[in-house]
Design a protein around this motif. Structure first.
Motif, PDB file in Angstrom:
ATOM      1  N   PRO A 604      -0.700 -17.538   1.375  1.00  0.00           N
ATOM      2  CA  PRO A 604       0.391 -16.572   1.464  1.00  0.00           C
ATOM      3  C   PRO A 604       0.452 -15.688   0.232  1.00  0.00           C
ATOM      4  O   PRO A 604       0.257 -16.161  -0.883  1.00  0.00           O
ATOM      5  CB  PRO A 604       1.635 -17.460   1.564  1.00  0.00           C
ATOM      6  N   THR A 605       0.678 -14.388   0.404  1.00  0.00           N
ATOM      7  CA  THR A 605       0.805 -13.485  -0.730  1.00  0.00           C
ATOM      8  C   THR A 605       2.173 -12.824  -0.685  1.00  0.00           C
ATOM      9  O   THR A 605       2.787 -12.688   0.375  1.00  0.00           O
ATOM     10  CB  THR A 605      -0.291 -12.404  -0.702  1.00  0.00           C
ATOM     11  N   TYR A 606       2.630 -12.384  -1.845  1.00  0.00           N
ATOM     12  CA  TYR A 606       3.963 -11.815  -1.952  1.00  0.00           C
ATOM     13  C   TYR A 606       3.859 -10.469  -2.660  1.00  0.00           C
ATOM     14  O   TYR A 606       2.964 -10.232  -3.473  1.00  0.00           O
ATOM     15  CB  TYR A 606       4.886 -12.760  -2.735  1.00  0.00           C
ATOM     16  N   SER A 607       4.790  -9.581  -2.335  1.00  0.00           N
ATOM     17  CA  SER A 607       4.781  -8.272  -2.970  1.00  0.00           C
ATOM     18  C   SER A 607       5.157  -8.403  -4.436  1.00  0.00           C
ATOM     19  O   SER A 607       5.791  -9.366  -4.857  1.00  0.00           O
ATOM     20  CB  SER A 607       5.750  -7.343  -2.242  1.00  0.00           C
ATOM     21  N   ARG A 608       4.762  -7.424  -5.223  1.00  0.00           N
ATOM     22  CA  ARG A 608       5.022  -7.425  -6.667  1.00  0.00           C
ATOM     23  C   ARG A 608       6.533  -7.378  -6.903  1.00  0.00           C
ATOM     24  O   ARG A 608       7.230  -6.546  -6.328  1.00  0.00           O
ATOM     25  CB  ARG A 608       4.341  -6.208  -7.300  1.00  0.00           C
ATOM     26  N   PRO A 609       7.073  -8.304  -7.734  1.00  0.00           N
ATOM     27  CA  PRO A 609       8.520  -8.302  -7.974  1.00  0.00           C
ATOM     28  C   PRO A 609       8.947  -7.087  -8.793  1.00  0.00           C
ATOM     29  O   PRO A 609       8.113  -6.378  -9.362  1.00  0.00           O
ATOM     30  CB  PRO A 609       8.727  -9.598  -8.786  1.00  0.00           C
ATOM     31  N   SER A 627      -7.444  -9.503 -13.069  1.00  0.00           N
ATOM     32  CA  SER A 627      -6.458  -9.193 -12.025  1.00  0.00           C
ATOM     33  C   SER A 627      -6.697 -10.023 -10.770  1.00  0.00           C
ATOM     34  O   SER A 627      -5.756 -10.549 -10.173  1.00  0.00           O
ATOM     35  CB  SER A 627      -6.523  -7.704 -11.686  1.00  0.00           C
ATOM     36  N   VAL A 628      -7.963 -10.165 -10.357  1.00  0.00           N
ATOM     37  CA  VAL A 628      -8.293 -10.944  -9.159  1.00  0.00           C
ATOM     38  C   VAL A 628      -7.837 -12.393  -9.315  1.00  0.00           C
ATOM     39  O   VAL A 628      -7.265 -13.000  -8.412  1.00  0.00           O
ATOM     40  CB  VAL A 628      -9.810 -10.882  -8.875  1.00  0.00           C
ATOM     41  N   SER A 636       0.203 -13.046  -5.578  1.00  0.00           N
ATOM     42  CA  SER A 636       0.780 -11.700  -5.598  1.00  0.00           C
ATOM     43  C   SER A 636      -0.206 -10.691  -5.020  1.00  0.00           C
ATOM     44  O   SER A 636      -1.410 -10.778  -5.256  1.00  0.00           O
ATOM     45  CB  SER A 636       1.133 -11.304  -7.038  1.00  0.00           C
ATOM     46  N   GLU A 637       0.309  -9.739  -4.243  1.00  0.00           N
ATOM     47  CA  GLU A 637      -0.556  -8.720  -3.657  1.00  0.00           C
ATOM     48  C   GLU A 637      -1.037  -7.729  -4.703  1.00  0.00           C
ATOM     49  O   GLU A 637      -2.121  -7.170  -4.589  1.00  0.00           O
ATOM     50  CB  GLU A 637       0.197  -7.972  -2.553  1.00  0.00           C
ATOM     51  N   GLN A 638      -0.243  -7.489  -5.725  1.00  0.00           N
ATOM     52  CA  GLN A 638      -0.569  -6.520  -6.763  1.00  0.00           C
ATOM     53  C   GLN A 638      -0.186  -7.062  -8.127  1.00  0.00           C
ATOM     54  O   GLN A 638       0.874  -7.660  -8.289  1.00  0.00           O
ATOM     55  CB  GLN A 638       0.209  -5.210  -6.543  1.00  0.00           C
TER      56      GLN A 638
END
Length: 726
Positions: A604-609, A627-628, A636-638
């Motif tokens: 599962p990935t989540y958007s950048r807070p 970053s990867v 995190s997606e970004q």
């Protein structure tokens, strides 16, 4: 409902029959949610996301928060994941919410159950994002049939859906499993190992020979294994392991006896048991019969696996060393963890006054919900002043401590005269931390505790603990179940310390488990066919390569769900990182990029807070590699190059994993302390660039020194030659 066979087009098969009618609009009945929850208080269960089982579900089914049960009823909290909140505007009866809301009582039953029929469904209002489900078992018609009445409510207890006599029927999965396991050795053993401590993704199962039980031993086929924080620290390389010791994971399990050694009494083959052992993350475990106890019949294997380490440690600490008695005041640190929750039950059973700490608001709210009045933050030393304030300066009689550093000394300071300090933590002891003796002027007792099978009279202690479960004085811990093929995720979840209670790994479904060869024992790879090798054509070789580099069925389903959830007109799915061809200057052709692309499909990935820093994408090869790794471990997606690792949700245990992956990706050495000093990708990349630039300069200096030395030696030889000529 009918369907047509693919092979016999003229034949139709009827599956179900019913009637749909309009009903007169009526005011929904209102229930007291708190009263219902209080009636279902015997057992609490949480379920991991995407856990394996007879059927695999998509991300929308990750809505099950918690369920609690009594003998014939259950109460569950469900909430649609945030990323799918817009579904509520589309579905009046959201299929994923409805599916879990009506079927969760089947969790208590062993085996797989599927819906069969219902007598009547009354639909009053659409389902909101968060719902409660209250299920009452009406009767068990046969051994393989369950019937329930179900009420689904909103947050205010308003009735939304009412179902009468919802019926589940048990299905036999063993026959299917046997057919699927044609290449699986029926009695083959395996064990959990890690090839690169610090990188949890390298946890793998290796084939291992079974051990014939000796005198006084039994062999157990493991059904469920409890995970402990000590094992996570070992996997992260944070605890010392002697070089001559073979690292084994799994300290406790539940299963059934399949073999008895000579002289064993009180057990029979087929008995379901709970046990301590070395290497419980195995299919078969041989251990001393003194470490084994009969499983209480009213407990499932998963529930029973929560008992050994947590309850034996807590019981020995509080009852035998702490001499806890009615009216005593006890401070339990990390009370939402395994040992902490066991200690809470024991203290409540004794009649002590409990003071507790936990690390986040959710855990503190949970502790309040189980009747603890005094709950504090375990990440602030302010708890000490608050305890003294609430006890009117008297302090507590007993402390169960697992915190280190200043938290330990602050806890000692609030122990009342003649109090008992029970230390179950290891960090300060292993670090040889210093402790002043002045506090012991209060005649305190300090116990360093490690409960294992070497403890004197361990067997008597263990069976005394289990007897309390037979008598139902204690209940299993709340637990979260992971399938055996998700064991790395179980370790990751515990490393993040966000769970409540216990993490349990179920060994029920092993068909898809990848087993490797154990290099130490030279055993052949399990689950592999022994057919003679055939010649392979180039076309077959190419096809095999495509299959190996492609997606598994589960990954394909996950990718398909993600595609349906976006608005792109075209989507390309691949296990390769096509940015390598599109942006060759930004992304290098490294194994990190290729490996993590496939792995991340199923995580599962989540958007950048929301952060104070503006997002800036990686600008060079080193920043992209970092970053990867951060995106993979943080989910995190970004990740921007100026984003702070700790503001993104990172912690010290995740930092250990970052260190291991960076060392592998960049072929360099870096300390965890350096990572704390450079908490952004930008700073870390500059550090690595400087290190790599310094290395060639040092090598050039060495080369110059060697050339100068060679020139001097050559000149000396010429001088000697001239002397001989003269």
């Amino acid at each position: 409902m009918i369907s047509q066979s693919n092979t016999e087009e003229d034949k139709w098969l009827e599956h179900a029959r019913g009637e749909i009618n309009f009903i007169a609009r009526e005011l929904p009945q209102k229930y007291n949610v708190e009263e219902i929850a209080a009636r279902c208080n015997e057992q609490k269960i949480t379920v991991a996301e995407n856990q394996g089982g007879y059927i695999e579900f998509g991300s929308r089914w990750n809505n099950f928060k918690q369920a609690s049960f009594s003998n014939s009823q259950g109460f569950a909290t469900l909430e649609i994941p945030t990323e799918f909140a817009d579904d509520i505007d589309v579905y009046k009866l959201h299929p994923a919410l409805l599916d879990n809301a009506i079927g969760f009582l089947g969790i208590k039953e062993e085996g797989a159950y599927l819906p069969f029929c219902y007598k009547r469904l009354k639909f009053l209002e659409p389902l909101p994002e968060k719902i409660y489900s209250y299920i009452r078992s009406t009767k068990k018609v046969q051994n393989n049939t369950l019937k329930f009445d179900i009420t689904i409510m909103d947050g205010q207890g308003r009735e939304l859906v009412e179902i009468e006599e919802y019926t589940l029927r048990k299905i036999e999965t063993n026959t299917v499993a046997v057919q699927q396991k044609s290449s699986v050795a029926e009695n083959q053993n395996f064990c959990l190992q890690i090839s690169a401590p610090g990188i949890l993704d390298t946890l793998t199962f290796q084939s291992m020979p079974r051990q014939q039980p000796g005198r006084g031993e039994v062999e157990i086929e493991v059904g469920a294994t409890g995970l402990n924080f000590k094992e996570v620290l070992l996997a992260l390389g944070m605890l010392p392991v002697p070089s001559d010791t073979h690292l084994k994971f799994g300290l406790e399990c539940a299963g059934k006896i399949v073999a008895l050694g000579e002289g064993v009494k009180g057990f029979e083959i087929g008995d379901e048991v709970i046990a301590f052992g070395d290497g419980c993350f195995s299919r078969f475990l041989t251990t001393s019969a003194l470490s084994v106890a009969l499983k209480p019949k009213h407990l499932s294997l998963e529930a029973a696996a929560t008992i050994p380490v947590a309850f034996t440690t807590a019981y020995y600490s509080l009852m035998q060393l702490g001499r806890l008695s009615k009216g005593d005041r006890i401070l339990i640190h990390a009370a939402a963890g395994g040992v902490g929750m066991a200690a809470v039950q024991i203290a409540q059973w004794v009649g002590a006054e409990i003071f507790a700490t936990a690390g986040n608001p959710e855990k503190r709210a949970f502790l309040h919900s189980i009747g603890i009045e005094h709950v504090f933050d375990s990440r602030s030393v302010a708890f000490a002043d608050e305890v003294m304030q609430r006890t009117h300066g008297k302090g507590v009689d007993v402390v169960l401590n697992s915190l280190a550093g200043e938290f330990l000394t602050k806890s000692l300071d609030i122990v009342a005269p003649y109090g008992r300090f029970l230390e179950i933590g290891k960090r300060d002891i292993l670090n040889n931390s210093q402790l002043g003796l002045k506090v012991f002027a209060k005649c305190l007792s300090f116990f360093a505790i490690n409960v294992d099978r070497q403890l004197p009279n361990f067997s008597d202690l263990w069976h005394e603990v289990v007897q309390h479960f037979h008598e139902r004085n204690f209940k299993p811990l709340s637990y979260q179940v992971f399938a055996i093929d998700s064991v790395a995720r179980a370790f990751e979840d515990m490393a993040k310390a966000k769970h409540i209670g216990k993490i349990v790994v179920s060994l029920e479904n092993q068909d898809s488990l990848a087993i490797g060869e154990n290099k130490d024992t030279k055993v052949s790879v399990a689950f592999s066919s022994k057919k003679p090798k055939k010649s392979v054509t180039p076309a077959q070789a190419y096809q095999k390569q495509l299959l190996e580099q492609g997606l598994s069925p589960a990954e394909g389903v996950e990718a398909f769900n993600r595609i349906l959830g976006n608005t792109f007109s075209q989507v390309l799915v691949s296990t390769h990182d096509f940015r390598l061809q599109i942006e060759p200057d930004i992304v290098s052709n490294s194994p990190i990029s290729e490996a993590t692309t496939k792995d991340n499909l199923s995580k599962p990935t989540y958007s950048r807070p929301e952060l104070t820093t503006v997002y800036v994408a990686p600008r060079n090869e080193i920043e992209q590699k970092i970053s990867v790794i951060w995106q993979e471990l943080l989910g995190s997606e970004q990740v921007g190059i100026h984003d702070n690792f700790f503001e993104l949700g990172g912690d010290s245990l995740l930092m250990v994993q970052v260190r291991s992956k960076l060392q592998a990706a960049l072929n360099c050495d870096i300390s965890t302390a350096d990572l704390f000093e450079y908490p952004t990708i930008n700073l870390l990349a500059k550090y690595f660039s400087q290190t790599q630039n310094e290395q060639p300069a040092f090598e050039q200096a060495q080369e110059r020194a060697k050339r100068q030395e060679a020139a001097i030696e050559e000149e000396m030889e010429l001088m000697k030659l001239k002397r001989r000529v003269i």
